[in-house]
Design an enzyme around this catalytic site. Sequence first.
Site, short mmCIF file in Angstrom:
data_model
loop_
_atom_site.label_atom_id
_atom_site.label_comp_id
_atom_site.label_asym_id
_atom_site.label_seq_id
_atom_site.Cartn_x
_atom_site.Cartn_y
_atom_site.Cartn_z
N GLY A 636 -7.13 -22.87 24.74
CA GLY A 636 -6.09 -21.96 24.26
C GLY A 636 -5.85 -22.12 22.77
O GLY A 636 -6.24 -23.11 22.16
N GLY A 638 -2.73 -21.13 19.82
CA GLY A 638 -1.40 -20.56 19.58
C GLY A 638 -1.02 -20.69 18.13
O GLY A 638 -1.84 -21.08 17.29
N TYR A 640 0.76 -22.84 16.91
CA TYR A 640 0.85 -24.25 16.57
C TYR A 640 -0.52 -24.84 16.28
O TYR A 640 -0.68 -25.69 15.42
CB TYR A 640 1.49 -24.92 17.78
CG TYR A 640 1.51 -26.42 17.80
CD1 TYR A 640 0.47 -27.13 18.40
CD2 TYR A 640 2.59 -27.12 17.29
CE1 TYR A 640 0.52 -28.51 18.46
CE2 TYR A 640 2.63 -28.51 17.35
CZ TYR A 640 1.60 -29.20 17.93
OH TYR A 640 1.65 -30.56 17.98
N GLY A 641 -1.54 -24.36 16.98
CA GLY A 641 -2.87 -24.89 16.81
C GLY A 641 -3.69 -24.64 18.05
O GLY A 641 -3.45 -23.66 18.75
N LYS A 642 -4.65 -25.52 18.32
CA LYS A 642 -5.51 -25.30 19.49
C LYS A 642 -5.15 -26.25 20.61
O LYS A 642 -4.64 -27.33 20.39
CB LYS A 642 -6.96 -25.50 19.09
CG LYS A 642 -7.48 -24.36 18.24
CD LYS A 642 -8.96 -24.44 18.02
CE LYS A 642 -9.41 -23.15 17.35
NZ LYS A 642 -10.72 -23.28 16.73
N VAL A 643 -5.44 -25.81 21.82
CA VAL A 643 -5.21 -26.65 22.99
C VAL A 643 -6.56 -26.98 23.61
O VAL A 643 -7.40 -26.10 23.82
CB VAL A 643 -4.32 -25.93 24.02
CG1 VAL A 643 -3.98 -26.87 25.17
CG2 VAL A 643 -3.07 -25.40 23.37
N LYS A 657 -2.61 -30.73 22.69
CA LYS A 657 -2.26 -29.74 21.67
C LYS A 657 -2.48 -30.36 20.31
O LYS A 657 -1.85 -31.36 19.96
CB LYS A 657 -0.78 -29.37 21.80
CG LYS A 657 -0.54 -28.20 22.69
CD LYS A 657 0.94 -27.96 22.84
CE LYS A 657 1.44 -26.96 21.83
NZ LYS A 657 2.88 -26.70 22.03
N ASP A 753 11.80 -20.20 23.72
CA ASP A 753 10.64 -19.33 23.79
C ASP A 753 10.14 -19.18 25.22
O ASP A 753 8.98 -19.38 25.52
CB ASP A 753 9.53 -19.86 22.87
CG ASP A 753 8.54 -18.76 22.49
OD1 ASP A 753 8.87 -17.56 22.69
OD2 ASP A 753 7.44 -19.07 22.03
#
Length: 951
Positions: A636, A638, A640-643, A657, A753
């Site tokens: 994933g 987002g 924020y960054g990658k998962v 994360k 959120d």
Amino acid sequence: MGGRILVFILLVCNYLLIAVADTATEDLTALKSLMDTWQKTPPNWVGSDPCNGWDGIKCTNSHVISISLSSTGLAGQLSGYIGSLSELETLDLSYNRDLAGPLPQTIGNLKKLSTLILVGCSFNGPIPEEIGNLQELLFLSLNSNKFVGHIPPSIGNLSNLYWLDLADNQLEGPIPVSSSSKPGLDMLHHAKHFHCGNNNLSGPIPPKLFSSEMNLIHVLFENNQLSGSIPTTLGLVQSLEVVRLDSNSLSGLVPQNISSLVKVQEMYLSNNKLSGSLPNLIGMSVLSYMDVSNNSFTSWDFPSWLSTMQSLTTLKMENTQLQGQISSSFFGLPSLQAVALKGNELNGTLDIGTTYSSQLRFIDLRGNQIDQFRQSDGVPEVKIMLKGNPICEENGMASQNYCSDTQANDNLYKTPFKNCDPGTCSLEQIPSPNCQCSYPYTGALVFRAPSFSDLENNTHYTTLEESLMHSFQSHELPVASISLSHPIKDSDQYLELSLQVFPSNQDRFNRTGTSSIGFLLSNQTFKPPKEFGPFYFNADRYEHFGAAGPSKSSNTGVIIGAAVGGSILLVLLILAGVYACFQKKRAERAIDHNNPFRRWDSESTSGFPQLKGARQFSFDEIKKYTSNFSQANNIGTGDYGKVYKGTLPNGQLVAIKRAQKESVQGAFEFKAEIELLSRVHHKNLVGLLGFCFEKREQMLVYEHVSNGSLKDTLSGKSGFKLDWIRRLKIALGTARGLAYLHEHANPPIIHRDIKSNNILLDERLNAKVADFGLSKSMVDTEKDHITTQVKGTLGYLDPEYYMSQQLTEKSDVYSFGVLLMELITARKPIERGKYIVKEIKSANDKTKNLCGLYEFLDPTMDLGSTLIGFEVYVNLALKCVEESGDDRPRMSDVVKQIENLLLLAGANPNAESASTSASYEDISKGSSRHPYSNESLDTGVVLPNPKIEPM
Ligand SMILES: *[C@@H]1O[C@H](CO)[C@@H](O)[C@H](O)[C@H]1NC(C)=O
Ligand SMILES: *[C@@H]1O[C@H](CO)[C@@H](O)[C@H](O)[C@H]1NC(C)=O
């Protein structure tokens, strides 16, 4: 043993220094005594010759004439020995927050003192009467402390005083004026500044305070409890430029002769009990900002003379009984930027005309009687607000832009990077506008009465930047660049800007650096551009004095000089001793350096008290678990960054994360987030297993939730079909997770959120709430809300929160309501310009089957069977999205209602699902229509900051 030799060496060393000392003995004694009640004095305050190189000390003829320790982290109390420095001319201890206790009476002994600056410390107790003995005093700044008691009348004896700032204290009682037996402020004929706002001063403003002999330019008495009427003598002070008497209890008429103050540019009389109406102010030809809102005026017509005030940028007259029609010529005033006339009786037609001011941005006429609006080809750059007028009550008008309640734009201004890439700075360093990483000196610049109100116009800030930079450079301060950001008007109508000052040459300032910058701002050497008006600066603590250490050159020089002719062995010993001292200090400082993770590394048990169960992973470990962050493991992406998916050595799957460069937060924030997350344990919340913090990496390691997001499931991507009971169970799990965050976590946490991407489903399709990245804990439990920048995702965002910026649990309840609607419709909250909440609200019809919502519902939900409790579910969803947070249920009530629904439908709300997802019908190969199926990757829109009135 080594210690004793050192003591011996230092004694010898002191003795030698005294022998050649430049400092008068009484001044040395006084300074040493001051040091007894001070902590954190500059590290080079050692030895016996302060006049020779001690930071912040200046001498003439062996006497200390200046102590300048602004922003040096000084702590403790100011001892009475200060009075022994008989030649002292300047004392600046500003911005040392840990400097507390009373101001000693002996301050009055400093007969030569001309500058006394204590702004931004924590002094308390009364201001000593003896301050009136400082015959030479020109500049007195005691603002932003905790002084109590009365303003000493003796201040009236300071006949040379130019600057008097007592603002932001807890002073009470009357404004002192002279009488046969006592002096008073009316005697300060040389004073240009009376800054006394934000205290508890009471009683009338004495008429005697003002006379034609006064030379005041700024009179600031806002936010006190002054009563009585505005004295007519105010009109005698022809030099006045800024008058703030707002937020007091002033009554009576506004004196007619105030119009003779022809130099006044900003006048605030708002939030009083003034009566009658405003006199004709036509003589005030440079008046640019006027606020007379919220007074007890009697009905009066919108004055025609206002249309002649050529310099006016801002007119605020809210709730002042104004009536009649606004002449369109008023909007033609060439400088006009903002007009705030909410809550009056203005009627007729709003006609802005065709030649309105090119700077006009904002007209707020909410709550008046206006029934027509003549729009000439639209006025796109002007925000017009007419809600609550007859014109907006007419059929079909409510949807007009000008009938909505939205606020004008906020300004996200930040000094731009100068053609460079800020990259990533290491821990806590911040990139300057030139993209150099360093530890800036920071604080808030607060302007008490700016003449403009268009906060969107960035020209103002660039001008301010230039003048600041120019000021630093012309005083040869070690400043490489500065950055300004986030201009806002606070509740006192002050304009606040964050200032960062970046060091040149090194990555941090030393004490001389911060104290000279602090002084330039605290003693008002810096003069901002005219439109900003009077200001003060409030510095943050500077925590980064570091490696530079004592100024070696001067000390060793003195020592060597002193020892010439002595034994070479002695010199070597002294040098060795000084070096040892220096090394030790340096080592201590290095250990002390702000690494919040320090204790976690060194102490195995006590360092971890806040971390329940979360462990620290090394970067190399995580690299291994994710096969070097392979593409295949990327599950994933987002904001924020990658998962990444990872596998621990014991076979457990985890989700990692990894913050992208831009999202890396300060170590303290990161630590706070981990501590928060690790405290939260609930079966409906995705658990934190650990974190990684090294090599400029910040990663959070979560339990892996196997079936992806609710969103993927609703869109058909995951391939399971959800029946009615299953949907109710997902709603229940989510509600339970949220109820835990709101009502059982300590401190309570607001998620901020909630959306279908953030609800994950485990192997049994139980819901787990994920992503507390935006979460905010409610640390201050006194309040039931926190004021924050608005964050969240379009479509799920609570409109009340968006307007007020006040975040409460009820904002999550709103998002949850949207989620409930999504759960039965499988539609995105906003699809093809349609908002699900509005659609369902208007289609909802209890008399029809499925509340008349059939066409909206997810066809995979087997609509042929009876959906037991469907109507209750729809009601609950609508209750959650009530406009006012107060009308929405609490999450624990929501939990109860869904539990009842499940019981009603014959299911056990507390039973884990017996089947696993594998037994759910696989529909991924089927051809069912799914509203999401043709969407591209959805990256939840994060809204910019909320809007703030440009007033
Ligand atoms: C507006 O109000 C004034 C005073 O209340 C009244 O005399 C006038 O007739 C009104 N005008 C319109 C257009 O309603
Ligand atoms: C912005 O402010 C400057 C300085 O006051 C002014 O000259 C300019 O016209 C303003 N720009 C706009 C777009 O209003």
